[in-house]
Design a protein around this motif. Structure first.
Motif, PDB file in Angstrom:
ATOM      1  N   UNK A  89     -31.091  20.727   4.012  1.00 38.92           N
ATOM      2  CA  UNK A  89     -31.886  21.757   3.600  1.00 38.92           C
ATOM      3  C   UNK A  89     -32.491  21.027   2.217  1.00 38.92           C
ATOM      4  N   UNK A  90     -33.765  21.668   1.569  1.00 35.31           N
ATOM      5  CA  UNK A  90     -34.489  21.164   0.453  1.00 35.31           C
ATOM      6  C   UNK A  90     -34.985  22.365  -0.169  1.00 35.31           C
ATOM      7  N   UNK A  91     -35.219  22.317  -1.288  1.00 40.36           N
ATOM      8  CA  UNK A  91     -35.692  23.103  -2.162  1.00 40.36           C
ATOM      9  C   UNK A  91     -36.842  22.141  -2.999  1.00 40.36           C
ATOM     10  N   UNK A  92     -37.986  22.814  -2.942  1.00 39.77           N
ATOM     11  CA  UNK A  92     -39.102  22.101  -3.811  1.00 39.77           C
ATOM     12  C   UNK A  92     -40.164  22.885  -4.688  1.00 39.77           C
ATOM     13  N   UNK A  93     -40.577  22.407  -5.669  1.00 39.06           N
ATOM     14  CA  UNK A  93     -41.609  23.243  -6.442  1.00 39.06           C
ATOM     15  C   UNK A  93     -42.794  22.233  -6.624  1.00 39.06           C
ATOM     16  N   UNK A  94     -43.949  22.769  -6.267  1.00 35.16           N
ATOM     17  CA  UNK A  94     -45.256  21.982  -6.360  1.00 35.16           C
ATOM     18  C   UNK A  94     -46.025  22.749  -7.323  1.00 35.16           C
ATOM     19  N   UNK A  95     -46.828  21.921  -8.187  1.00 32.60           N
ATOM     20  CA  UNK A  95     -47.779  22.518  -9.128  1.00 32.60           C
ATOM     21  C   UNK A  95     -49.013  21.736  -8.662  1.00 32.60           C
ATOM     22  N   UNK A  96     -49.865  21.882  -9.481  1.00 32.97           N
ATOM     23  CA  UNK A  96     -51.286  21.385  -9.113  1.00 32.97           C
ATOM     24  C   UNK A  96     -51.120  19.906  -9.084  1.00 32.97           C
ATOM     25  N   UNK A  97     -50.430  19.214  -9.833  1.00 33.67           N
ATOM     26  CA  UNK A  97     -50.365  17.665 -10.026  1.00 33.67           C
ATOM     27  C   UNK A  97     -48.923  17.270  -9.907  1.00 33.67           C
ATOM     28  N   UNK A  98     -47.911  18.002  -9.830  1.00 34.38           N
ATOM     29  CA  UNK A  98     -46.409  17.842  -9.765  1.00 34.38           C
ATOM     30  C   UNK A  98     -45.684  18.244  -8.666  1.00 34.38           C
ATOM     31  N   UNK A  99     -44.755  17.663  -8.226  1.00 34.80           N
ATOM     32  CA  UNK A  99     -43.871  18.081  -7.048  1.00 34.80           C
ATOM     33  C   UNK A  99     -42.592  17.319  -7.459  1.00 34.80           C
TER      34      UNK A  99
END
Length: 172
Positions: free
Chosen positions: A90-100
């Motif tokens: 499993x994975x949790x990720x956070x994506x912004x316009x220019x960050x991941x």
């Protein structure tokens, strides 16, 4: 006693002024370019292949990604499950316009900077493997409103890239 009362009164006034300024501050609003991330919101199924190399003998994998906006609409949060060549995880990720930023059950953590150019998103990161720093590059190419291809590559010099995995996500 009178001096103490004067000091307390001054402190109360300063606190009141500080709090009233704080209440009047405008809450930040998401910038217009964040709307481009709306494309990724929803549930996606993944099919892909890990190439033989430093991550093992390779093989097919599948997964599901549940993507939604975090309160405030500045970041997308993805909860993923995957199964295949490297096992279940499993994975949790956070994506912004220019960050991941992502964290998974294999003990991997990744921080990448990215950009979008037309229908192609590119994210670049650096990871320590032993004594060496390895560069990573994830490229997402939008195919339609409900599908995109992805490819993850690694490089020791930032010039010569080797594909580690690639596949396709389809929106349910």
């Amino acid at each position: 006693m009178k001096r103490r009362l004067t000091t307390l009164t001054c402190m109360a006034l300063l606190l009141g002024v500080a709090l009233s300024d704080r209440v009047q501050m405008e809450i930040p609003k998401p910038t217009p370019e964040l709307k481009k991330l709306d494309y990724f919101a929803g549930t996606w199924t993944t099919e892909g292949e890990i190439k033989p190399g430093p991550m093992g003998s390779g093989g097919k994998f599948t997964g599901t990604n549940h993507v939604q906006w975090m309160d405030g609409a500045f970041f997308l949060v993805t909860h993923s499950e995957f199964n295949g060549a490297m096992g279940k995880g499993a994975e949790t990720s956070y994506m912004g316009y220019d960050t991941y930023d992502s964290f998974n059950t294999l003990g991997e953590a990744d921080h990448a900077k990215g950009n979008v150019d037309g229908d192609t998103w590119t994210w670049q990161s650096e990871t320590r493997m032993g004594s060496q720093t390895i560069k990573g590059r994830l490229t997402i190419k939008v195919l339609s409103a409900t599908a995109y291809n992805f490819k993850f590559e690694m490089s020791s010099d930032g010039t010569t890239w080797k594909t580690v995995l690639e596949g396709k996500d389809t929106k349910k």
